[in-house]
Design a protein around this motif. Structure first.
Motif, PDB file in Angstrom:
ATOM      1  N   THR A 171      64.889  50.342  72.929  1.00 53.65           N
ATOM      2  CA  THR A 171      64.307  49.034  73.221  1.00 53.65           C
ATOM      3  C   THR A 171      64.999  48.392  74.412  1.00 53.65           C
ATOM      4  O   THR A 171      64.346  47.875  75.334  1.00 53.65           O
ATOM      5  CB  THR A 171      64.426  48.103  71.995  1.00 53.65           C
ATOM      6  OG1 THR A 171      63.673  48.658  70.911  1.00 53.65           O
ATOM      7  CG2 THR A 171      63.899  46.712  72.312  1.00 53.65           C
TER       8      THR A 171
ATOM      9  N   TRP B 299      65.098  59.685  79.066  1.00 50.17           N
ATOM     10  CA  TRP B 299      65.904  58.480  78.900  1.00 50.17           C
ATOM     11  C   TRP B 299      66.733  58.276  80.154  1.00 50.17           C
ATOM     12  O   TRP B 299      67.883  58.656  80.230  1.00 50.17           O
ATOM     13  CB  TRP B 299      66.788  58.630  77.681  1.00 50.17           C
ATOM     14  CG  TRP B 299      67.377  57.325  77.213  1.00 50.17           C
ATOM     15  CD1 TRP B 299      67.208  56.106  77.747  1.00 50.17           C
ATOM     16  CD2 TRP B 299      68.253  57.164  76.096  1.00 50.17           C
ATOM     17  NE1 TRP B 299      67.920  55.167  77.042  1.00 50.17           N
ATOM     18  CE2 TRP B 299      68.570  55.796  76.028  1.00 50.17           C
ATOM     19  CE3 TRP B 299      68.797  58.045  75.149  1.00 50.17           C
ATOM     20  CZ2 TRP B 299      69.404  55.296  75.051  1.00 50.17           C
ATOM     21  CZ3 TRP B 299      69.622  57.523  74.191  1.00 50.17           C
ATOM     22  CH2 TRP B 299      69.919  56.170  74.133  1.00 50.17           C
TER      23      TRP B 299
ATOM     24  N   GLU C  17      57.564  47.858  71.145  1.00 48.68           N
ATOM     25  CA  GLU C  17      57.356  48.877  72.177  1.00 48.68           C
ATOM     26  C   GLU C  17      58.464  49.916  72.159  1.00 48.68           C
ATOM     27  O   GLU C  17      58.225  51.109  72.405  1.00 48.68           O
ATOM     28  CB  GLU C  17      57.278  48.204  73.548  1.00 48.68           C
ATOM     29  CG  GLU C  17      56.055  47.317  73.715  1.00 48.68           C
ATOM     30  CD  GLU C  17      56.074  46.542  75.010  1.00 48.68           C
ATOM     31  OE1 GLU C  17      57.042  46.712  75.808  1.00 48.68           O
ATOM     32  OE2 GLU C  17      55.142  45.740  75.253  1.00 48.68           O
ATOM     33  N   GLY C  18      59.696  49.476  71.848  1.00 48.57           N
ATOM     34  CA  GLY C  18      60.817  50.410  71.761  1.00 48.57           C
ATOM     35  C   GLY C  18      60.637  51.405  70.625  1.00 48.57           C
ATOM     36  O   GLY C  18      60.920  52.600  70.776  1.00 48.57           O
TER      37      GLY C  18
ATOM     38  N   SER D 239      66.710  49.911  76.724  1.00 49.96           N
ATOM     39  CA  SER D 239      66.458  50.709  77.911  1.00 49.96           C
ATOM     40  C   SER D 239      65.124  50.339  78.543  1.00 49.96           C
ATOM     41  O   SER D 239      65.028  50.132  79.760  1.00 49.96           O
ATOM     42  CB  SER D 239      66.479  52.200  77.552  1.00 49.96           C
ATOM     43  OG  SER D 239      66.215  52.993  78.691  1.00 49.96           O
ATOM     44  N   LEU D 240      64.079  50.247  77.708  1.00 52.60           N
ATOM     45  CA  LEU D 240      62.764  49.858  78.227  1.00 52.60           C
ATOM     46  C   LEU D 240      62.786  48.442  78.801  1.00 52.60           C
ATOM     47  O   LEU D 240      62.197  48.177  79.855  1.00 52.60           O
ATOM     48  CB  LEU D 240      61.727  49.945  77.108  1.00 52.60           C
ATOM     49  CG  LEU D 240      61.325  51.341  76.635  1.00 52.60           C
ATOM     50  CD1 LEU D 240      60.370  51.237  75.450  1.00 52.60           C
ATOM     51  CD2 LEU D 240      60.671  52.127  77.755  1.00 52.60           C
ATOM     52  N   TYR D 241      63.479  47.536  78.109  1.00 50.51           N
ATOM     53  CA  TYR D 241      63.563  46.160  78.587  1.00 50.51           C
ATOM     54  C   TYR D 241      64.260  46.092  79.944  1.00 50.51           C
ATOM     55  O   TYR D 241      63.805  45.393  80.860  1.00 50.51           O
ATOM     56  CB  TYR D 241      64.309  45.309  77.565  1.00 50.51           C
ATOM     57  CG  TYR D 241      64.527  43.878  78.000  1.00 50.51           C
ATOM     58  CD1 TYR D 241      63.494  42.938  77.912  1.00 50.51           C
ATOM     59  CD2 TYR D 241      65.757  43.466  78.498  1.00 50.51           C
ATOM     60  CE1 TYR D 241      63.694  41.628  78.306  1.00 50.51           C
ATOM     61  CE2 TYR D 241      65.961  42.156  78.898  1.00 50.51           C
ATOM     62  CZ  TYR D 241      64.923  41.249  78.797  1.00 50.51           C
ATOM     63  OH  TYR D 241      65.133  39.940  79.211  1.00 50.51           O
TER      64      TYR D 241
ATOM     65  N   ASP E  82      58.976  43.461  72.556  1.00 46.09           N
ATOM     66  CA  ASP E  82      59.792  44.484  73.215  1.00 46.09           C
ATOM     67  C   ASP E  82      60.307  45.487  72.184  1.00 46.09           C
ATOM     68  O   ASP E  82      60.336  46.701  72.445  1.00 46.09           O
ATOM     69  CB  ASP E  82      60.987  43.837  73.934  1.00 46.09           C
ATOM     70  CG  ASP E  82      60.570  42.984  75.112  1.00 46.09           C
ATOM     71  OD1 ASP E  82      59.601  43.337  75.800  1.00 46.09           O
ATOM     72  OD2 ASP E  82      61.226  41.941  75.337  1.00 46.09           O
TER      73      ASP E  82
ATOM     74  N   GLU F 170      58.000  53.920  71.621  1.00 45.41           N
ATOM     75  CA  GLU F 170      58.511  54.888  72.586  1.00 45.41           C
ATOM     76  C   GLU F 170      59.459  55.874  71.928  1.00 45.41           C
ATOM     77  O   GLU F 170      59.429  57.079  72.215  1.00 45.41           O
ATOM     78  CB  GLU F 170      59.227  54.156  73.725  1.00 45.41           C
ATOM     79  CG  GLU F 170      59.802  55.065  74.819  1.00 45.41           C
ATOM     80  CD  GLU F 170      58.731  55.762  75.632  1.00 45.41           C
ATOM     81  OE1 GLU F 170      59.114  56.556  76.518  1.00 45.41           O
ATOM     82  OE2 GLU F 170      57.531  55.512  75.410  1.00 45.41           O
TER      83      GLU F 170
ATOM     84  N   LYS G  10      64.401  48.401  82.184  1.00 49.62           N
ATOM     85  CA  LYS G  10      63.500  48.950  83.201  1.00 49.62           C
ATOM     86  C   LYS G  10      62.478  47.905  83.643  1.00 49.62           C
ATOM     87  O   LYS G  10      62.185  47.764  84.831  1.00 49.62           O
ATOM     88  CB  LYS G  10      62.786  50.178  82.654  1.00 49.62           C
ATOM     89  CG  LYS G  10      63.658  51.411  82.516  1.00 49.62           C
ATOM     90  CD  LYS G  10      62.856  52.583  81.950  1.00 49.62           C
ATOM     91  CE  LYS G  10      63.733  53.814  81.802  1.00 49.62           C
ATOM     92  NZ  LYS G  10      62.983  54.958  81.220  1.00 49.62           N
ATOM     93  N   LYS G  11      61.924  47.182  82.670  1.00 48.30           N
ATOM     94  CA  LYS G  11      60.944  46.144  83.014  1.00 48.30           C
ATOM     95  C   LYS G  11      61.587  45.037  83.837  1.00 48.30           C
ATOM     96  O   LYS G  11      60.983  44.516  84.778  1.00 48.30           O
ATOM     97  CB  LYS G  11      60.325  45.580  81.729  1.00 48.30           C
ATOM     98  CG  LYS G  11      59.381  46.531  81.032  1.00 48.30           C
ATOM     99  CD  LYS G  11      58.542  45.836  79.976  1.00 48.30           C
ATOM    100  CE  LYS G  11      59.372  45.294  78.847  1.00 48.30           C
ATOM    101  NZ  LYS G  11      58.517  44.721  77.757  1.00 48.30           N
TER     102      LYS G  11
END
Length: 258
Positions: A228, A120, A206-207, A230-232, A203, A210, A234-235
């Motif tokens: 969610t 993370w 996908e969160g 965090s991934l967003y 999104d 993950e 990053k993208k």
């Protein structure tokens, strides 16, 4: 002029690493660090009363936690502990000699903590997580069959946020098999935040994927909120720059800048 103050380190301070607070939240980091402090003290003093099943433990009731952290409400303490349990960073047990004594014992899952630290890497969603302290409903227990978190009815679901929350909850149920019943304030706040930031239902899906891959305890929709975001983030950080303009028909069009 005096260079002393009664408000500056005239008593034992609480110490926490900023990096840990970025990963899991400030309140959670403080409690986790205190569990570490007490367990290491028991180990150093060979206090075997606190050594059970190959681990060092500390036991506290919520009122005991409140004495250690008088600047927090009991509800804030409960929420932070529940978050740590949800992340899998602490293990709880009951080693009390009296059968009616339900005081919980706490220790740290160091392997899980190291995995979280290595996986993370984008903590920028933490400020939104801390905003959850403004909620007013208590944190409930959940099980694998149903989500029993206290819900707050906000209407018939025909508004934009309600419809979006319905979509998020449907994805959550599909991914986890846990049924969600009605609206609750944490979910409403999450849906509103997602809308404001442009986070989509995809999104969110996908969160959840993950979070499950990393071994997080995804027990209610808001459990996947931080991963969610965090991934967003990053993208978004790797997304090429774009420009928005209005075409001849008056529609807004977004194009990538090369």
């Amino acid at each position: 002029m005096s260079n002393r103050s009664n408000l500056l380190i005239n008593e034992y301070p609480l110490i926490v690493l900023p990096t840990l607070a970025q990963y899991i939240g400030l309140n959670e980091a403080i409690i986790l660090q205190q569990i570490q402090y007490w367990c290491k003290n028991f180990e150093a003093s060979s206090d075997t009363k606190h050594y059970k099943d190959g681990k060092w433990w500390v036991y506290n009731s919520i009122s005991d936690w409140k004495k250690n952290f008088p600047f927090w409400s009991e509800r804030t303490i409960i929420r932070a502990i529940e978050n740590l349990k949800e992340y899998g960073l602490i293990i709880t047990g009951n080693y009390n000699s009296l059968p009616f004594d339900r005081t919980l014992w706490y220790t740290i899952d160091y392997e899980k903590l190291d995995r979280v630290a290595s996986n993370w890497q984008n903590p920028s969603c933490q400020n939104d997580k801390m905003d959850d302290d403004n909620l007013t409903s208590p944190i409930p227990e959940t099980n694998s069959e149903t989500n029993t978190e206290e819900k707050e009815n906000t209407g018939d679901g025909n508004d934009e946020i309600g419809i979006f929350l319905d979509e998020l909850e449907a994805i959550f149920e599909q991914k986890t098999g846990i049924k969600v019943h009605g609206y609750y304030q944490g979910g409403i706040d999450m849906a509103r935040t997602f809308k404001e930031k442009g986070i989509t239902a995809q999104d969110f899906a996908e969160g959840i994927d993950e979070g499950l891959r990393l071994g997080y305890s995804i027990v209610r929709p808001t459990s996947a909120r931080n991963i969610t975001m965090s991934l967003y983030n990053k993208k978004q950080a790797t997304k090429p720059p774009t420009r928005v303009y209005r075409d001849p028909d008056g529609k807004l069009v977004e194009i990538e800048l090369k």
